[in-house]
Design an enzyme around this catalytic site. Structure first.
Site, PDB file in Angstrom:
ATOM      1  CB  SER A  36      -0.869  -0.006   1.256  1.00  0.00           C
ATOM      2  OG  SER A  36      -1.417   1.282   1.478  1.00  0.00           O
ATOM      3  CE1 TYR A  94      -4.495  -2.769   4.410  1.00  0.00           C
ATOM      4  CE2 TYR A  94      -3.479  -0.616   4.059  1.00  0.00           C
ATOM      5  CZ  TYR A  94      -4.035  -1.775   3.556  1.00  0.00           C
ATOM      6  OH  TYR A  94      -4.112  -1.955   2.190  1.00  0.00           O
TER       7      TYR A  94
HETATM    8  N1  LIG Z   1      -8.457  -0.351  -2.471  1.00  0.00           N
HETATM    9  C1  LIG Z   1      -7.436   0.341  -2.006  1.00  0.00           C
HETATM   10  O1  LIG Z   1      -7.521   1.568  -1.805  1.00  0.00           O
HETATM   11  C2  LIG Z   1      -6.129  -0.347  -1.739  1.00  0.00           C
HETATM   12  C3  LIG Z   1      -4.974   0.454  -1.646  1.00  0.00           C
HETATM   13  C4  LIG Z   1      -3.738  -0.164  -1.401  1.00  0.00           C
HETATM   14  C5  LIG Z   1      -3.677  -1.524  -1.245  1.00  0.00           C
HETATM   15  N2  LIG Z   1      -4.815  -2.291  -1.324  1.00  0.00           N
HETATM   16  C6  LIG Z   1      -4.659  -3.730  -1.150  1.00  0.00           C
HETATM   17  O2  LIG Z   1      -5.107  -4.376  -2.318  1.00  0.00           O
HETATM   18  C7  LIG Z   1      -5.614  -5.677  -2.008  1.00  0.00           C
HETATM   19  C8  LIG Z   1      -7.004  -5.844  -2.603  1.00  0.00           C
HETATM   20  O3  LIG Z   1      -7.857  -4.850  -2.061  1.00  0.00           O
HETATM   21  P1  LIG Z   1      -9.211  -4.428  -2.799  1.00  0.00           P
HETATM   22  O4  LIG Z   1      -9.253  -2.953  -2.789  1.00  0.00           O
HETATM   23  O5  LIG Z   1      -9.358  -5.148  -4.074  1.00  0.00           O
HETATM   24  O6  LIG Z   1     -10.292  -4.983  -1.738  1.00  0.00           O
HETATM   25  P2  LIG Z   1     -11.778  -5.555  -1.969  1.00  0.00           P
HETATM   26  O7  LIG Z   1     -12.420  -4.904  -3.160  1.00  0.00           O
HETATM   27  O8  LIG Z   1     -12.436  -5.425  -0.643  1.00  0.00           O
HETATM   28  O9  LIG Z   1     -11.558  -7.109  -2.318  1.00  0.00           O
HETATM   29  C9  LIG Z   1     -10.963  -7.928  -1.363  1.00  0.00           C
HETATM   30  C10 LIG Z   1     -10.746  -9.312  -1.924  1.00  0.00           C
HETATM   31  O10 LIG Z   1     -10.002 -10.074  -0.948  1.00  0.00           O
HETATM   32  C11 LIG Z   1     -10.778 -11.217  -0.556  1.00  0.00           C
HETATM   33  N3  LIG Z   1     -10.559 -11.455   0.868  1.00  0.00           N
HETATM   34  C12 LIG Z   1     -10.813 -10.603   1.896  1.00  0.00           C
HETATM   35  N4  LIG Z   1     -10.485 -11.189   3.074  1.00  0.00           N
HETATM   36  C13 LIG Z   1     -10.020 -12.429   2.778  1.00  0.00           C
HETATM   37  C14 LIG Z   1      -9.531 -13.507   3.538  1.00  0.00           C
HETATM   38  N5  LIG Z   1      -9.476 -13.480   4.887  1.00  0.00           N
HETATM   39  N6  LIG Z   1      -9.138 -14.636   2.894  1.00  0.00           N
HETATM   40  C15 LIG Z   1      -9.190 -14.697   1.550  1.00  0.00           C
HETATM   41  N7  LIG Z   1      -9.660 -13.710   0.765  1.00  0.00           N
HETATM   42  C16 LIG Z   1     -10.062 -12.588   1.372  1.00  0.00           C
HETATM   43  C17 LIG Z   1     -12.208 -10.899  -0.909  1.00  0.00           C
HETATM   44  O11 LIG Z   1     -12.948 -12.112  -1.119  1.00  0.00           O
HETATM   45  P3  LIG Z   1     -14.583 -12.158  -1.119  1.00  0.00           P
HETATM   46  O12 LIG Z   1     -15.019 -11.455  -2.376  1.00  0.00           O
HETATM   47  O13 LIG Z   1     -14.954 -13.603  -1.165  1.00  0.00           O
HETATM   48  O14 LIG Z   1     -15.035 -11.475   0.112  1.00  0.00           O
HETATM   49  C18 LIG Z   1     -12.034 -10.068  -2.180  1.00  0.00           C
HETATM   50  O15 LIG Z   1     -11.839 -10.901  -3.309  1.00  0.00           O
HETATM   51  C19 LIG Z   1      -5.553  -5.795  -0.474  1.00  0.00           C
HETATM   52  O16 LIG Z   1      -4.388  -6.487  -0.106  1.00  0.00           O
HETATM   53  C20 LIG Z   1      -5.486  -4.342  -0.027  1.00  0.00           C
HETATM   54  O17 LIG Z   1      -4.857  -4.235   1.235  1.00  0.00           O
HETATM   55  C21 LIG Z   1      -6.030  -1.726  -1.574  1.00  0.00           C
END
Ligand SMILES: NC(=O)c1ccc[n+]([C@@H]2O[C@H](COP(=O)([O-])OP(=O)(O)OC[C@H]3O[C@@H](n4cnc5c(N)ncnc54)[C@H](OP(=O)(O)O)[C@@H]3O)[C@@H](O)[C@H]2O)c1
Length: 251
Positions: A143, A156
């Site tokens: 991140s 986090y």
């Molecule tokens: N969005 C941002 O602003 C942002 C910024 C920097 C980094 N990130 C990082 O990018 C990654 C993806 O985030 P995102 O924004 O795509 O989030 P998201 O839209 O909430 O999607 C999260 C995904 O992770 C899965 N997941 C959540 N908890 C889990 C667990 N305990 N075991 C297995 N799978 C799990 C979910 O599965 P289900 O669909 O089955 O619930 C979903 O496919 C994360 O590592 C996050 O920290 C995000």
């Protein structure tokens, strides 16, 4: 031979977008989901419509005890769908967000973040190493918050920082097998992450847009193609790097 990527958390958000762009670039994909099998099925169907193979497997990345069983199911899936015993690229993407001042963070919140974002990444990768081809790739999601601080994101960001260090050590240890390992660190992106806060909360969105050189927050389409590109032959010499994909957030 068509490359196979495993994208954890491929049912929604950045993982979904990455899986689709891998397929658009000619790859096949194994996605994992935690609770949303419906969303995972939809991604598999979209990839099939692009002319590529995909399967979806359930995985809780916080449950290290389940990784041996997951690995068995993955072996079965690889054999049934591709007649292979291995895959090529691992994207450790799955995760959730949580925000609380350090003074108020509970042990349960802390443990959940450590388990999903750090311990899970460490031991899932360990469990999958025998299945990753020599010359393969690993991408770990971090991140932008490891470089700039935002109040409330201490736990986090700290576990994401741990993953960045882990990336360096994975790259060193796996180099002998020709496996390149990199960190991709997105800035704020409009997904379901943290209750969809970046997408759905105007003040939150405006704050991050205001500290981003390109003047807006990210969209999944700003991230997935970059990860798919990083996994391509064009970027085979990129190794042990933290690559921020944030439009210039907090510079
Ligand atoms: N969005 C941002 O602003 C942002 C910024 C920097 C980094 N990130 C990082 O990018 C990654 C993806 O985030 P995102 O924004 O795509 O989030 P998201 O839209 O909430 O999607 C999260 C995904 O992770 C899965 N997941 C959540 N908890 C889990 C667990 N305990 N075991 C297995 N799978 C799990 C979910 O599965 P289900 O669909 O089955 O619930 C979903 O496919 C994360 O590592 C996050 O920290 C995000």
């Amino acid at each position: 031979m068509t490359k196979i990527a495993l994208v954890t958390g491929g049912s929604r958000g950045l993982g979904r977008n990455t899986a689709l762009h891998i397929a658009r670039r000619g790859g096949d994909v194994v996605i994992t989901y935690h609770s949303r099998s419906d969303a995972a099925d939809a991604v598999v169907a979209e990839i099939a419509a692009l002319g590529h193979k995909a399967i979806a497997l359930r995985l809780d990345t916080s449950d290290v005890g389940s990784f041996a069983g997951f690995t068995d199911r993955l072996r079965e899936g690889l054999q049934t769908t591709w007649k292979r015993d291995s895959f090529d690229h691992l994207v450790n993407n799955a995760g959730h967000g949580d925000c609380a001042p350090i003074a108020e963070t509970t042990e349960a919140q802390f443990d959940a973040l450590v388990n999903v974002h750090f311990k899970g990444v460490f031991f899932l990768t360990q469990a999958l190493l025998p299945l990753i081809t020599d010359g393969g790739r690993i991408v770990n999601l971090s991140s932008g918050l490891t470089r700039v601080s935002a109040p409330g994101w201490g736990a986090y960001a700290a576990v994401k920082g741990a993953v960045e260090v882990l990336t360096l050590y994975m790259a060193k240890e796996l180099g002998a097998r020709g496996i390149a390992v990199n960190t991709v660190a997105p800035g704020a992106v409009e997904t379901d992450f943290f209750g969809g806060a970046v997408r759905d909360t105007p003040d939150f969105n405006a704050f991050f847009a205001g500290i981003t050189a390109l003047g807006r927050v990210g969209l999944p389409d700003d991230i997935g193609p970059m990860i798919a590109s990083l996994l391509s032959e064009d970027n085979r010499w990129v190794n042990a790097q933290r690559i921020e994909v944030s439009g210039g957030q907090g510079i």
